[in-house]
Design a protein around this motif. Structure first.
Motif, PDB file in Angstrom:
ATOM      1  N   PHE A 267    -130.808 -42.160 -29.204  1.00 35.92           N
ATOM      2  CA  PHE A 267    -130.728 -41.049 -30.157  1.00 35.92           C
ATOM      3  C   PHE A 267    -129.362 -40.403 -30.074  1.00 35.92           C
ATOM      4  N   LEU A 268    -129.088 -39.530 -31.033  1.00 39.56           N
ATOM      5  CA  LEU A 268    -127.841 -38.766 -31.082  1.00 39.56           C
ATOM      6  C   LEU A 268    -128.157 -37.294 -30.892  1.00 39.56           C
ATOM      7  N   ILE A 269    -127.306 -36.604 -30.155  1.00 34.43           N
ATOM      8  CA  ILE A 269    -127.337 -35.147 -30.104  1.00 34.43           C
ATOM      9  C   ILE A 269    -126.030 -34.674 -30.744  1.00 34.43           C
ATOM     10  N   VAL A 270    -126.181 -33.959 -31.831  1.00 35.56           N
ATOM     11  CA  VAL A 270    -125.034 -33.442 -32.576  1.00 35.56           C
ATOM     12  C   VAL A 270    -124.973 -31.949 -32.308  1.00 35.56           C
ATOM     13  N   TYR A 271    -123.793 -31.445 -31.982  1.00 36.40           N
ATOM     14  CA  TYR A 271    -123.699 -30.024 -31.646  1.00 36.40           C
ATOM     15  C   TYR A 271    -122.339 -29.470 -32.044  1.00 36.40           C
ATOM     16  N   GLY A 272    -122.302 -28.155 -32.182  1.00 36.97           N
ATOM     17  CA  GLY A 272    -121.042 -27.514 -32.514  1.00 36.97           C
ATOM     18  C   GLY A 272    -121.238 -26.079 -32.948  1.00 36.97           C
ATOM     19  N   VAL A 273    -120.231 -25.585 -33.637  1.00 36.03           N
ATOM     20  CA  VAL A 273    -120.241 -24.221 -34.149  1.00 36.03           C
ATOM     21  C   VAL A 273    -120.846 -24.236 -35.551  1.00 36.03           C
ATOM     22  N   ASN A 274    -121.765 -23.331 -35.799  1.00 31.46           N
ATOM     23  CA  ASN A 274    -122.301 -23.141 -37.141  1.00 31.46           C
ATOM     24  C   ASN A 274    -121.273 -22.309 -37.908  1.00 31.46           C
TER      25      ASN A 274
ATOM     26  N   TYR B 163    -125.023 -24.640 -32.828  1.00 31.73           N
ATOM     27  CA  TYR B 163    -126.193 -25.419 -33.196  1.00 31.73           C
ATOM     28  C   TYR B 163    -126.273 -26.673 -32.328  1.00 31.73           C
ATOM     29  N   VAL B 164    -127.492 -27.184 -32.211  1.00 36.49           N
ATOM     30  CA  VAL B 164    -127.759 -28.455 -31.539  1.00 36.49           C
ATOM     31  C   VAL B 164    -128.806 -29.170 -32.390  1.00 36.49           C
ATOM     32  N   TRP B 165    -128.546 -30.424 -32.731  1.00 37.28           N
ATOM     33  CA  TRP B 165    -129.451 -31.170 -33.604  1.00 37.28           C
ATOM     34  C   TRP B 165    -129.599 -32.596 -33.099  1.00 37.28           C
ATOM     35  N   LYS B 166    -130.793 -33.137 -33.205  1.00 41.23           N
ATOM     36  CA  LYS B 166    -131.062 -34.515 -32.790  1.00 41.23           C
ATOM     37  C   LYS B 166    -131.196 -35.400 -34.021  1.00 41.23           C
ATOM     38  N   MET B 167    -130.650 -36.620 -33.935  1.00 38.34           N
ATOM     39  CA  MET B 167    -130.833 -37.629 -34.976  1.00 38.34           C
ATOM     40  C   MET B 167    -131.315 -38.902 -34.288  1.00 38.34           C
ATOM     41  N   THR B 168    -132.373 -39.482 -34.833  1.00 41.54           N
ATOM     42  CA  THR B 168    -133.000 -40.652 -34.231  1.00 41.54           C
ATOM     43  C   THR B 168    -133.766 -41.400 -35.308  1.00 41.54           C
ATOM     44  N   ARG B 169    -134.295 -42.533 -34.982  1.00 42.67           N
ATOM     45  CA  ARG B 169    -135.087 -43.301 -35.951  1.00 42.67           C
ATOM     46  C   ARG B 169    -136.490 -42.729 -36.117  1.00 42.67           C
ATOM     47  N   ASN B 170    -137.020 -42.072 -35.071  1.00 42.30           N
ATOM     48  CA  ASN B 170    -138.366 -41.511 -35.147  1.00 42.30           C
ATOM     49  C   ASN B 170    -138.420 -40.218 -34.339  1.00 42.30           C
ATOM     50  N   CYS B 171    -138.548 -39.101 -35.016  1.00 42.59           N
ATOM     51  CA  CYS B 171    -138.565 -37.793 -34.346  1.00 42.59           C
ATOM     52  C   CYS B 171    -139.882 -37.497 -33.636  1.00 42.59           C
ATOM     53  N   SER B 172    -140.930 -38.220 -33.947  1.00 42.51           N
ATOM     54  CA  SER B 172    -142.239 -38.014 -33.303  1.00 42.51           C
ATOM     55  C   SER B 172    -142.657 -36.544 -33.316  1.00 42.51           C
ATOM     56  N   GLY B 173    -142.408 -35.874 -34.422  1.00 40.57           N
ATOM     57  CA  GLY B 173    -142.830 -34.486 -34.565  1.00 40.57           C
ATOM     58  C   GLY B 173    -141.913 -33.451 -33.942  1.00 40.57           C
ATOM     59  N   GLU B 174    -140.799 -33.868 -33.344  1.00 40.27           N
ATOM     60  CA  GLU B 174    -139.862 -32.905 -32.744  1.00 40.27           C
ATOM     61  C   GLU B 174    -139.250 -32.013 -33.817  1.00 40.27           C
ATOM     62  N   VAL B 175    -139.053 -30.758 -33.486  1.00 31.01           N
ATOM     63  CA  VAL B 175    -138.332 -29.857 -34.381  1.00 31.01           C
ATOM     64  C   VAL B 175    -136.834 -30.057 -34.153  1.00 31.01           C
TER      65      VAL B 175
ATOM     66  N   ALA C  95    -113.594 -25.072 -34.468  1.00 31.56           N
ATOM     67  CA  ALA C  95    -113.923 -25.982 -33.363  1.00 31.56           C
ATOM     68  C   ALA C  95    -114.616 -27.189 -33.967  1.00 31.56           C
ATOM     69  N   TYR C  96    -114.182 -28.374 -33.593  1.00 35.89           N
ATOM     70  CA  TYR C  96    -114.739 -29.600 -34.153  1.00 35.89           C
ATOM     71  C   TYR C  96    -116.114 -29.891 -33.550  1.00 35.89           C
ATOM     72  N   ASP C  97    -117.024 -30.348 -34.409  1.00 40.23           N
ATOM     73  CA  ASP C  97    -118.359 -30.731 -33.990  1.00 40.23           C
ATOM     74  C   ASP C  97    -118.279 -31.974 -33.107  1.00 40.23           C
ATOM     75  N   ARG C  98    -119.322 -32.210 -32.331  1.00 41.71           N
ATOM     76  CA  ARG C  98    -119.355 -33.330 -31.388  1.00 41.71           C
ATOM     77  C   ARG C  98    -120.679 -34.081 -31.517  1.00 41.71           C
ATOM     78  N   VAL C  99    -120.663 -35.331 -31.075  1.00 41.19           N
ATOM     79  CA  VAL C  99    -121.862 -36.153 -31.057  1.00 41.19           C
ATOM     80  C   VAL C  99    -121.944 -36.865 -29.719  1.00 41.19           C
ATOM     81  N   LEU C 100    -123.102 -36.797 -29.089  1.00 38.96           N
ATOM     82  CA  LEU C 100    -123.389 -37.562 -27.876  1.00 38.96           C
ATOM     83  C   LEU C 100    -124.439 -38.607 -28.246  1.00 38.96           C
ATOM     84  N   LYS C 101    -124.183 -39.852 -27.870  1.00 37.87           N
ATOM     85  CA  LYS C 101    -125.161 -40.909 -28.122  1.00 37.87           C
ATOM     86  C   LYS C 101    -125.814 -41.282 -26.797  1.00 37.87           C
ATOM     87  N   PHE C 102    -127.145 -41.291 -26.810  1.00 37.16           N
ATOM     88  CA  PHE C 102    -127.923 -41.655 -25.628  1.00 37.16           C
ATOM     89  C   PHE C 102    -128.648 -42.960 -25.910  1.00 37.16           C
TER      90      PHE C 102
END
Length: 153
Positions: A33-40, A89-101, A143-150
Motif C-alpha cells: 500500500f501507499l501512505i501519502v502525506y503532507g500539508v493540506n 493530512y495522511v491518506w492510504k491508497m491500496t487495492r482494497n481498503c477493507s473498510g478502512e477510513v 512543502a512538497y507532499d510525500r509518498v511511502l510505499k510499503f
C-alpha cells in the motif's frame, strides 16, 4: 481543464501548482500500500482547493483521488493534541481498503478505468488558486507532499 480565459489547455496553468512522484507498481497483496502525506494547502490558505490522484503511466489516466475536504482531521490521528496537526493530512491508497477510513481503493480496470497490476503508476498533487494572489501557490512557498510505499519484500 479550462483556464480563467476560457481556453481548454488540458494541463497545467498559472492557477495550479502541479507536482508528481516517480513511477511505481502497486500490487494487490494486502501488505502492499501507499501512505501519502503532507500539508493540506487549503487549510493553510496557500490554496483554495487541493487534491491528490493516482494515474497510470501507460495511459496517463487518473483513476482515483481525494481532495482537501477529506484531508481534514487525518493528521491529528498521528499527532494528537499538536496544534499543527490540523494543517497536515495522511491518506492510504491500496487495492482494497477493507473498510478502512481515510483510504482510497485503486482499481485495476478495465482498460483506462484502472491501473493494471503490472503497469506503473504515479501520484499527482495539485494546489489551486491561492486566495491572496489568485494564482497557484509558489513552488518555493509550499512543502512538497510525500509518498511511502510499503510491501512485504
Amino acid at each position: 481543464m479550462p483556464c480563467r480565459e476560457g481556453i481548454d489547455v488540458i494541463g497545467v496553468t498559472h492557477e495550479i501548482s502541479y507536482l508528481n512522484t516517480t513511477t511505481f507498481k502497486l500490487g494487490d497483496d494486502p501488505s502492499e500500500f501507499l501512505i501519502v502525506y503532507g500539508v493540506n494547502h487549503a487549510a493553510t490558505g496557500k490554496a483554495s482547493y487541493s487534491n491528490l490522484g493516482i494515474f497510470g503511466s501507460r495511459l496517463d489516466n487518473g483513476v482515483a483521488g481525494v481532495d482537501n475536504r477529506r484531508f481534514e482531521g487525518t493528521g491529528e490521528e498521528y499527532l494528537p493534541g499538536n496544534p499543527a496537526a490540523k494543517y497536515l493530512y495522511v491518506w492510504k491508497m491500496t487495492r482494497n481498503c477493507s473498510g478502512e477510513v481515510n483510504c482510497t481503493e485503486v482499481p485495476t480496470g478495465p482498460g483506462s478505468y484502472g491501473i493494471g497490476l503490472n503497469d506503473t503508476a504515479y501520484i499527482v498533487f495539485r494546489a489551486y488558486n491561492e486566495k491572496e494572489t489568485a494564482v497557484g501557490p509558489s513552488y518555493t512557498e509550499i512543502a512538497y507532499d510525500r509518498v511511502l510505499k510499503f510491501d512485504s519484500v
